[in-house]
Write an enzyme that holds these catalytic residues in place. Structure first.
Site, PDB file in Angstrom:
ATOM      1  N   HIS A  16       0.832  -1.200   0.000  1.00 51.50           N
ATOM      2  CA  HIS A  16       0.000   0.000   0.000  1.00 51.50           C
ATOM      3  C   HIS A  16       0.871   1.255   0.000  1.00 51.50           C
ATOM      4  O   HIS A  16       1.522   1.558   0.993  1.00 51.50           O
ATOM      5  CB  HIS A  16      -0.900  -0.040   1.241  1.00 51.50           C
ATOM      6  CG  HIS A  16      -1.820   1.120   1.377  1.00 51.50           C
ATOM      7  ND1 HIS A  16      -1.706   2.034   2.395  1.00 51.50           N
ATOM      8  CD2 HIS A  16      -2.881   1.498   0.634  1.00 51.50           C
ATOM      9  CE1 HIS A  16      -2.665   2.930   2.277  1.00 51.50           C
ATOM     10  NE2 HIS A  16      -3.396   2.633   1.217  1.00 51.50           N
ATOM     11  N   GLU A  43       1.599  -0.530  -5.149  1.00 53.84           N
ATOM     12  CA  GLU A  43       0.467   0.336  -5.465  1.00 53.84           C
ATOM     13  C   GLU A  43       0.897   1.720  -5.943  1.00 53.84           C
ATOM     14  O   GLU A  43       1.861   2.294  -5.414  1.00 53.84           O
ATOM     15  CB  GLU A  43      -0.433   0.516  -4.233  1.00 53.84           C
ATOM     16  CG  GLU A  43      -1.752   1.148  -4.636  1.00 53.84           C
ATOM     17  CD  GLU A  43      -2.502   1.873  -3.532  1.00 53.84           C
ATOM     18  OE1 GLU A  43      -3.706   2.100  -3.729  1.00 53.84           O
ATOM     19  OE2 GLU A  43      -1.902   2.236  -2.509  1.00 53.84           O
ATOM     20  N   ASP A  45      -1.145   5.405  -6.467  1.00 52.25           N
ATOM     21  CA  ASP A  45      -2.284   6.319  -6.570  1.00 52.25           C
ATOM     22  C   ASP A  45      -1.872   7.369  -7.587  1.00 52.25           C
ATOM     23  O   ASP A  45      -0.724   7.827  -7.568  1.00 52.25           O
ATOM     24  CB  ASP A  45      -2.551   7.001  -5.229  1.00 52.25           C
ATOM     25  CG  ASP A  45      -3.021   6.026  -4.173  1.00 52.25           C
ATOM     26  OD1 ASP A  45      -4.031   5.349  -4.417  1.00 52.25           O
ATOM     27  OD2 ASP A  45      -2.375   5.949  -3.108  1.00 52.25           O
ATOM     28  N   HIS A  58      -0.976  10.222  -3.298  1.00 49.86           N
ATOM     29  CA  HIS A  58      -2.274   9.803  -2.797  1.00 49.86           C
ATOM     30  C   HIS A  58      -3.288  10.928  -2.712  1.00 49.86           C
ATOM     31  O   HIS A  58      -4.437  10.786  -3.104  1.00 49.86           O
ATOM     32  CB  HIS A  58      -2.156   9.154  -1.418  1.00 49.86           C
ATOM     33  CG  HIS A  58      -3.493   8.818  -0.832  1.00 49.86           C
ATOM     34  ND1 HIS A  58      -4.200   9.685  -0.026  1.00 49.86           N
ATOM     35  CD2 HIS A  58      -4.282   7.743  -1.011  1.00 49.86           C
ATOM     36  CE1 HIS A  58      -5.363   9.138   0.279  1.00 49.86           C
ATOM     37  NE2 HIS A  58      -5.441   7.967  -0.292  1.00 49.86           N
ATOM     38  N   GLU A 148      -4.296   3.127  -8.998  1.00 49.13           N
ATOM     39  CA  GLU A 148      -5.607   3.723  -8.713  1.00 49.13           C
ATOM     40  C   GLU A 148      -5.798   5.051  -9.446  1.00 49.13           C
ATOM     41  O   GLU A 148      -4.953   5.950  -9.354  1.00 49.13           O
ATOM     42  CB  GLU A 148      -5.778   3.958  -7.207  1.00 49.13           C
ATOM     43  CG  GLU A 148      -7.139   4.591  -6.900  1.00 49.13           C
ATOM     44  CD  GLU A 148      -7.441   4.767  -5.420  1.00 49.13           C
ATOM     45  OE1 GLU A 148      -6.671   4.264  -4.577  1.00 49.13           O
ATOM     46  OE2 GLU A 148      -8.455   5.419  -5.113  1.00 49.13           O
TER      47      GLU A 148
HETATM   48 CA    CA Z   1      -4.989   3.780  -3.118  1.00 45.60          CA
END
Ligand code: CA
Length: 320
Positions: A16, A43, A45, A58, A148
């Site tokens: 994450h 990950e 973002d 993020h 994301e």
């Molecule tokens: Ca995320």
């Protein structure tokens, strides 16, 4: 239940924002640490800059994890925030990224994390994907990516369309089809439908599920978690990313875990379940300890993957 789990493939560990338990989130050092720890997926973002560069970050605002307030005092909006979207990529390169703080006080959100101030930078999505490609090549261990699309409706209201730009960058690095080692996640169901049907994206999609009062999008997340809602999601996505308390809760510290039917219902329509976010320094409310919370999620509930700030801990508890 144990029998059913043993025939499923082993769950995936998703770093994450990188190894964000140890290093400032979304920095390349955090990604390197997670890669070295053995995380299956790293990950990203993604938000856009003023000059339309997709960057791995993020928040929509800068002040919680950078020194923007001292560097660009005059770029604060009337609402008191500094937005990524108001600065060009070159301007963002002059900022130092640091561990998350509460801007009004400067206090750390997580006390026992990395609090040195060094020259850590915001990176473009392309830089990060290049970095991961390099690590995969140099180590011979392939980590996938888990990207994301952040707040697409908000971007659109600001005159920006991030999804096509993100998909183009992913394609430039070879992430184009359902068998490529990438999951594309978003909280906004309308955007995921658009990504699949209008933009022709063939990647595996994940519908993130929050709480309605978080205002992540105008979706009804309570309805999404119903069997009918999950059946709808299964028409466009391969998985869901719910919040851990959607799966298991502890009424009070030391209480027995209580399980929802979400994982079973999702599996019933063919959806994988990758909840967020596991933190050893911020356990789910009431969870007695790291080990039993892990057992509840993996062994009892039967999740297929986990977003974790501490990939190394999650991998160790999975026996890997
Ligand atoms: Ca995320």
């Amino acid at each position: 239940m144990t029998t059913a789990i043993s025939i499923r493939k082993s769950p995936i560990v998703i770093a994450h924002r990188g190894a964000s338990g140890y290093l400032p989130e979304h920095t390349l050092v955090a990604k390197a640490y997670a890669h070295a720890a053995g995380a299956d997926y790293l990950e990203q973002d993604v938000v856009l800059t003023r000059d339309d560069i997709p960057v791995v970050f993020h928040d929509l605002v800068l002040e919680e994890v950078t020194n923007v307030a001292e560097r660009f005092a005059d770029r604060r909006r009337a609402d008191g925030h500094w937005y990524v979207i108001d600065l060009d990529f070159a301007e963002l390169q002059t900022l130092q990224v640091h561990e998350r703080v509460i801007p009004s006080t400067g206090d750390a959100v997580y006390l026992k994390r990395f609090h040195e101030r060094l020259d850590l930078r915001i990176r473009s999505l392309a830089e990060e994907l290049s970095f991961i490609r390099g690590l995969n090549a140099a180590t011979g261990r392939h980590a996938g990516i888990y990207t994301e699309v952040k707040s697409p409706a908000w971007h659109r209201a600001e005159g920006k369309d991030s999804s096509p730009i993100i998909l183009k960058t992913l394609a430039e690095f070879g992430y184009v089809g359902p068998d490529d080692d990438v999951w594309l996640q978003c909280f906004d169901a309308k955007e995921l439908l658009r990504i699949k049907h209008e933009l022709g994206c063939r990647l595996k999609l994940v519908q993130l599920i929050g709480e309605n009062d978080w205002l992540e999008s105008d979706n009804d997340y309570d309805a999404m978690r119903s069997p009918a809602g999950l059946a709808d999601i299964a028409r466009y996505a391969s998985g869901i990313g719910p919040w851990i308390p959607h799966i298991v809760t502890w009424a009070q510290s030391g209480a027995q875990p209580e399980y929802s039917t979400l994982v079973r219902d999702a599996h019933g329509v063919g959806l994988e379940v990758h909840p967020y976010t596991f933190r050893i320094d911020d356990l789910p409310e009431g969870a007695p300890d790291v080990e039993s919370a892990h057992r509840s999620l993996f062994d009892v509930a039967g999740i297929d993957g986990l977003f974790t700030d501490f990939s190394d801990v999650t991998l160790r508890l999975l026996g890997r």
